[in-house]
Design an enzyme around this catalytic site. Sequence first.
Site, short mmCIF file in Angstrom:
data_model
loop_
_atom_site.label_atom_id
_atom_site.label_comp_id
_atom_site.label_asym_id
_atom_site.label_seq_id
_atom_site.Cartn_x
_atom_site.Cartn_y
_atom_site.Cartn_z
N ARG A 18 -75.45 -27.35 -46.14
CA ARG A 18 -75.11 -28.10 -44.82
C ARG A 18 -76.04 -29.51 -44.74
O ARG A 18 -75.40 -30.36 -44.51
CB ARG A 18 -75.71 -27.03 -43.91
CG ARG A 18 -75.16 -27.45 -42.29
CD ARG A 18 -75.98 -28.33 -41.70
NE ARG A 18 -77.57 -28.01 -41.70
CZ ARG A 18 -78.39 -28.80 -41.21
NH1 ARG A 18 -78.16 -30.06 -40.63
NH2 ARG A 18 -80.00 -28.38 -41.08
N ASP A 19 -77.14 -29.41 -44.58
CA ASP A 19 -78.15 -30.50 -44.26
C ASP A 19 -77.78 -31.57 -45.42
O ASP A 19 -77.91 -32.85 -45.39
CB ASP A 19 -79.52 -30.09 -44.37
CG ASP A 19 -80.54 -31.14 -43.58
OD1 ASP A 19 -80.17 -32.39 -43.39
OD2 ASP A 19 -81.48 -30.76 -42.90
N HIS A 210 -89.37 -27.32 -41.64
CA HIS A 210 -88.10 -27.93 -42.05
C HIS A 210 -88.65 -29.44 -42.41
O HIS A 210 -88.47 -30.13 -41.41
CB HIS A 210 -87.02 -27.84 -41.29
CG HIS A 210 -85.82 -28.40 -41.49
ND1 HIS A 210 -84.59 -27.71 -41.84
CD2 HIS A 210 -85.44 -29.70 -41.46
CE1 HIS A 210 -83.80 -28.64 -42.09
NE2 HIS A 210 -84.22 -30.01 -41.96
N HIS A 212 -88.19 -33.04 -44.26
CA HIS A 212 -87.56 -34.11 -45.11
C HIS A 212 -88.60 -34.74 -45.84
O HIS A 212 -89.65 -35.01 -45.29
CB HIS A 212 -86.61 -34.98 -44.39
CG HIS A 212 -85.37 -34.27 -43.75
ND1 HIS A 212 -84.24 -34.36 -44.29
CD2 HIS A 212 -85.30 -33.35 -42.81
CE1 HIS A 212 -83.36 -33.62 -43.71
NE2 HIS A 212 -83.73 -32.91 -42.69
N CYS A 243 -80.19 -37.17 -42.51
CA CYS A 243 -79.53 -36.92 -41.32
C CYS A 243 -78.57 -38.11 -41.01
O CYS A 243 -79.27 -39.15 -40.79
CB CYS A 243 -80.39 -36.44 -40.21
SG CYS A 243 -79.77 -36.50 -38.78
N ASN A 252 -84.04 -32.94 -47.85
CA ASN A 252 -85.33 -32.04 -47.51
C ASN A 252 -86.01 -32.00 -48.73
O ASN A 252 -85.70 -32.28 -49.69
CB ASN A 252 -84.76 -30.65 -47.24
CG ASN A 252 -83.88 -30.57 -45.84
OD1 ASN A 252 -82.92 -30.72 -45.51
ND2 ASN A 252 -85.02 -30.08 -44.83
P1 HMG Z 1 -69.03 -35.02 -27.58
O1 HMG Z 1 -68.36 -36.30 -28.09
O2 HMG Z 1 -69.91 -35.17 -26.53
O3 HMG Z 1 -68.22 -33.78 -27.36
O4 HMG Z 1 -69.86 -34.63 -28.92
P2 HMG Z 1 -67.31 -33.54 -26.35
O5 HMG Z 1 -67.34 -32.25 -25.92
O6 HMG Z 1 -66.97 -34.71 -25.26
O7 HMG Z 1 -65.78 -33.33 -27.17
C1 HMG Z 1 -65.30 -34.57 -27.86
C2 HMG Z 1 -64.40 -34.12 -28.86
O8 HMG Z 1 -64.89 -33.36 -29.96
C3 HMG Z 1 -63.21 -33.23 -28.53
O9 HMG Z 1 -61.99 -33.50 -29.06
C4 HMG Z 1 -63.71 -31.93 -28.70
O10 HMG Z 1 -62.60 -30.95 -28.77
C5 HMG Z 1 -64.33 -31.99 -29.91
P3 HMG Z 1 -60.88 -34.45 -28.52
O11 HMG Z 1 -60.44 -34.01 -27.18
O12 HMG Z 1 -61.61 -35.82 -28.49
O13 HMG Z 1 -59.65 -34.44 -29.53
N1 HMG Z 1 -65.29 -31.05 -30.29
C6 HMG Z 1 -65.38 -30.34 -31.29
N2 HMG Z 1 -64.65 -29.92 -32.29
C7 HMG Z 1 -64.87 -29.11 -33.09
N3 HMG Z 1 -66.05 -28.40 -33.38
C8 HMG Z 1 -66.82 -28.54 -32.32
C9 HMG Z 1 -66.54 -29.44 -31.13
N4 HMG Z 1 -67.26 -29.91 -30.09
C10 HMG Z 1 -66.45 -30.52 -29.43
N5 HMG Z 1 -68.02 -27.71 -32.24
C11 HMG Z 1 -70.77 -32.91 -30.07
C12 HMG Z 1 -70.77 -33.63 -28.83
C13 HMG Z 1 -72.22 -31.94 -29.95
C14 HMG Z 1 -69.72 -32.29 -30.27
C15 HMG Z 1 -71.20 -33.98 -31.15
O14 HMG Z 1 -72.05 -34.80 -30.81
C16 HMG Z 1 -71.47 -33.15 -32.48
O15 HMG Z 1 -70.69 -32.30 -33.23
N6 HMG Z 1 -72.80 -33.47 -32.99
C17 HMG Z 1 -73.12 -32.81 -34.28
C18 HMG Z 1 -74.12 -33.77 -34.93
C19 HMG Z 1 -74.54 -33.23 -35.98
O16 HMG Z 1 -74.01 -32.36 -36.68
N7 HMG Z 1 -75.95 -33.63 -36.58
C20 HMG Z 1 -76.42 -33.13 -37.78
C21 HMG Z 1 -77.15 -31.80 -37.81
S1 HMG Z 1 -78.63 -31.73 -36.97
C22 HMG Z 1 -79.88 -31.98 -38.16
O17 HMG Z 1 -79.26 -32.39 -39.36
C23 HMG Z 1 -81.02 -31.89 -38.00
C24 HMG Z 1 -81.65 -30.54 -38.63
O18 HMG Z 1 -81.62 -30.51 -40.13
C25 HMG Z 1 -83.09 -30.45 -38.38
C26 HMG Z 1 -83.84 -31.55 -38.78
O19 HMG Z 1 -83.81 -32.12 -40.00
O20 HMG Z 1 -84.64 -32.07 -37.90
C27 HMG Z 1 -80.83 -29.32 -37.96
MG MG Z 2 -82.52 -31.76 -41.46
#
Ligand code: HMG
Ligand code: MG
Length: 305
Positions: A18-19, A210, A212, A243, A252
């Site tokens: 995933r990450d 966690h 990086h 990220c 990581n």
């Molecule tokens: P948004 O644009 O504000 O969402 O994004 P929305 O609710 O306005 O929806 C916009 C569109 O996205 C719509 O589609 C929704 O249906 C669709 P449209 O009508 O335009 O065709 N949508 C989805 N589709 C599929 N699955 C869903 C979903 N939700 C909405 N779940 C949102 C807000 C949270 C969805 C967006 O910002 C997002 O998906 N962000 C994810 C970012 C991400 O994955 N980042 C990396 C992971 S975090 C990380 O790596 C850190 C970690 O490792 C820890 C660390 O290292 O610190 C965990």
């Molecule tokens: Mg991470």
Amino acid sequence: MSEPLGHDTVRIVEVGPRDGLQNEKTIVPAATKIALIDRLSAAGHRSVEATSFVSPKWIPQLADAADVYAGIQKHEGVDYPVLVPNLQGYERALAVGVREVAVFTAASEAFNRKNINASIDESIERFAPILERAHNDGVKVRGYVSTVLGCPYQGDVDLRDVVRVAKRIHALGCYEVSLGDTIGIGTPAKARAMLRAVAGEVPMGALAVHFHDTRGQALANVFACVEAGVRVVDASVAGLGGCPYANGATGNVASEDVVYMLHGMGFATGIDLDALVATGQWISAELGRDNGAKLGRALAPIACA
Ligand code: HMG
Ligand code: MG
């Protein structure tokens, strides 16, 4: 479901699929992702974070989440958590039989806005119905707090914010809270102080770290935190990752290097290091990238001239 850990056991949460793969420039075929997850569980991992059910517009690399989850071998005693940012993601995950999800927020407002387009409060409000549904469905929920040692947008992060957010998501029902140094900016003494501060409010047994490895501190940070009592460590095979919303952040800490260190410290992980190293070498070759694990390079076959 995983068994409780003994005091001399450390559970590794393998986050490479995933990450790691969320940050690859090219789209990795679902079959490769499935093979990676199967190899990791066969190597003895008990927690393999498989993918994310986030918006495919935000993270196109994981748009195949449903196919990947459906395709992996589900071993008894192994958890396959997936990231979900909202109820929509939870429902997509549940539809393919997911039994553990992870919700994610940050200790920094600026990062949270870039990562999930929400304030910290808004993101936690979105978690409440996920936790309620998950509780009724018997689905486990893990929680992440990002930017615990610094933020790419706001700089320093107040330790009180880290403690407050970790405490809130634990109180909401996350069985485990993973503390993320998203941009790999921490050093061991700071990492340990952060862990101890959070452990003042959330039981140590419910915490994970966690790190990086952006500045080469991750293994030292893991060491400091394990010495301080944490027994769950997130790590990524071959050091895959980064990220997408933290420019320049690298992967990581490599699972191979963490497992090697932990075994050297006398901890059990249940992981077959040779199989893990072979998996890291295999995925690095598949992706055409350098192996980010020191151990993977140390044990690579030597090409004699
Ligand atoms: P948004 O644009 O504000 O969402 O994004 P929305 O609710 O306005 O929806 C916009 C569109 O996205 C719509 O589609 C929704 O249906 C669709 P449209 O009508 O335009 O065709 N949508 C989805 N589709 C599929 N699955 C869903 C979903 N939700 C909405 N779940 C949102 C807000 C949270 C969805 C967006 O910002 C997002 O998906 N962000 C994810 C970012 C991400 O994955 N980042 C990396 C992971 S975090 C990380 O790596 C850190 C970690 O490792 C820890 C660390 O290292 O610190 C965990
Ligand atoms: Mg991470």
